[in-house]
Scaffold this motif. Structure first.
Motif, PDB file in Angstrom:
ATOM      1  N   VAL A 190      37.784  32.189  35.284  1.00  0.00           N
ATOM      2  CA  VAL A 190      36.986  31.761  35.902  1.00  0.00           C
ATOM      3  C   VAL A 190      37.768  30.160  36.141  1.00  0.00           C
ATOM      4  N   ASN A 191      37.451  29.041  36.057  1.00  0.00           N
ATOM      5  CA  ASN A 191      38.257  27.645  36.394  1.00  0.00           C
ATOM      6  C   ASN A 191      39.477  27.325  37.121  1.00  0.00           C
TER       7      ASN A 191
ATOM      8  N   THR B 269      29.796  33.198  38.683  1.00  0.00           N
ATOM      9  CA  THR B 269      30.134  32.204  39.500  1.00  0.00           C
ATOM     10  C   THR B 269      31.731  32.189  40.189  1.00  0.00           C
ATOM     11  N   LEU B 270      32.084  33.526  39.876  1.00  0.00           N
ATOM     12  CA  LEU B 270      33.658  33.760  40.805  1.00  0.00           C
ATOM     13  C   LEU B 270      33.185  34.622  41.761  1.00  0.00           C
TER      14      LEU B 270
ATOM     15  N   ALA C  58      37.752  37.221  44.782  1.00  0.00           N
ATOM     16  CA  ALA C  58      39.100  36.048  44.175  1.00  0.00           C
ATOM     17  C   ALA C  58      38.619  36.458  42.589  1.00  0.00           C
ATOM     18  N   ARG C  59      38.351  37.818  42.219  1.00  0.00           N
ATOM     19  CA  ARG C  59      38.891  38.568  40.971  1.00  0.00           C
ATOM     20  C   ARG C  59      39.950  39.040  40.912  1.00  0.00           C
TER      21      ARG C  59
ATOM     22  N   LYS D  93      38.502  29.988  40.757  1.00  0.00           N
ATOM     23  CA  LYS D  93      37.467  29.466  42.040  1.00  0.00           C
ATOM     24  C   LYS D  93      38.217  29.012  43.275  1.00  0.00           C
TER      25      LYS D  93
END
Length: 301
Positions: free
Chosen positions: A297-298, A181-182, A186-187, A301
């Motif tokens: 992840v939160n 979901t990411l 952005a990782r 995002k």
């Protein structure tokens, strides 16, 4: 450390250097990190006497054995530890314990698959628990060692390991789904020290630690400035503190970034070298990993 070894040897002499069982007849098993304690508990359950040396928030890189720990080690039938120089201050103690069965989980892994380091004495990254596949191998290894030590319980240990391995495989699938979901761009994971490289390799994150693989190394001003430039260049939204590492270094990094006109938040505290409090979800390996990934992840995002 020399004093600790002397106390350990003296304790061995007092106990006669025997592998004494407690009154319930079960083998005494001692573990070092909380991750290993949780693993051995899942396999051995009520059929062993299990004592862990390190609790929540404890940094194994800097850990020194207390006199109470020495007594636990001296009365142990089997000692499970991580190896790969994670427990730096305890390695010399283990090397002196020739009459004890000391088991390093890292020794069971194919060294050619481990992440190397030019800056750490062992030349391998010791944070192997952040690769779920390694933890599955470690589960099988622990079950094998316990089965050899207590042959009549082998069917139980085998069943327990199979059940736990299934949970670990489900964990890996769940983590992968959450990470998907990411967005890939952005990782980028920035943390206090290089504990998450196996995680990054397994789940396609670029991982950057302010300190090196061992927290025994201190981050300097140049490290902070270099990493702050990296954060700005890559538009990193969040950086993370770790439960077993003082947060001041990450707070200094945040201040350095913000002083240059780029806003970066502290995305939360991750569990790196130790699990959360006993009795909580984060006090288990599976709960810790789920918490970490959700937090990462939160925030990104």
């Amino acid at each position: 450390m020399k004093k600790t070894i002397l106390i350990l040897v003296t304790t061995f002499i007092i106990l006669g250097c025997k592998n004494e069982k407690q009154s319930n007849g079960k083998l005494n098993i001692v573990t070092t990190t909380s991750m290993i304690t949780d693993l051995v508990k899942n396999i051995g359950g009520e059929h062993i006497n299990l004592q862990g040396l390190m609790g929540s928030g404890v940094d194994p890189h800097l850990y020194k054995a207390s006199e109470g720990d020495v007594t636990k080690l001296a009365s142990a039938d089997i000692i499970f530890y991580n190896g790969l120089h994670l427990e730096g201050k305890l390695v010399e103690v283990f090397e002196k314990m020739k009459s004890k069965k000391t088991i390093a989980l890292g020794d069971n892994l194919d060294k050619s698959t481990l992440i190397g380091s030019d800056y750490f004495a062992s030349n391998y990254d010791p944070h192997i628990w952040f690769n779920v596949d390694y933890w599955i191998e470690s589960t099988q290894y622990v079950a094998k060692i316990l089965s050899e030590a207590i042959p009549d319980k082998k069917p139980i240990f085998t069943t327990n390991s199979e059940v736990y391995i299934k949970k670990l495989k489900n964990l890996k699938t769940k983590l992968s789904s959450t990470i998907e979901t990411l967005p890939k761009e952005a990782r980028i994971l920035v943390t206090a020290h290089d504990a998450f490289n196996y995680f990054g390799k397994a789940f396609n994150f670029e991982v950057v630690g302010l300190q090196g693989i061992s927290t025994a190394t201190e981050a300097g001003v140049q490290d902070v400035q270099k990493l702050s430039a990296f954060i700005i260049e890559n538009n990193v939204k969040a950086i993370f503190i770790e439960s077993s590492v003082p947060k001041r270094t990450i707070e200094a990094l945040q201040a350095a970034v913000n002083s240059k006109g780029h806003h970066v938040i502290i995305g939360g505290s991750l569990y790196s070298d130790a699990l959360g409090n006993s009795g909580t979800a984060e006090g288990t390996y599976i709960g810790m990993f789920e918490y970490n990934v959700n937090t990462i992840v939160n925030a990104l995002k």
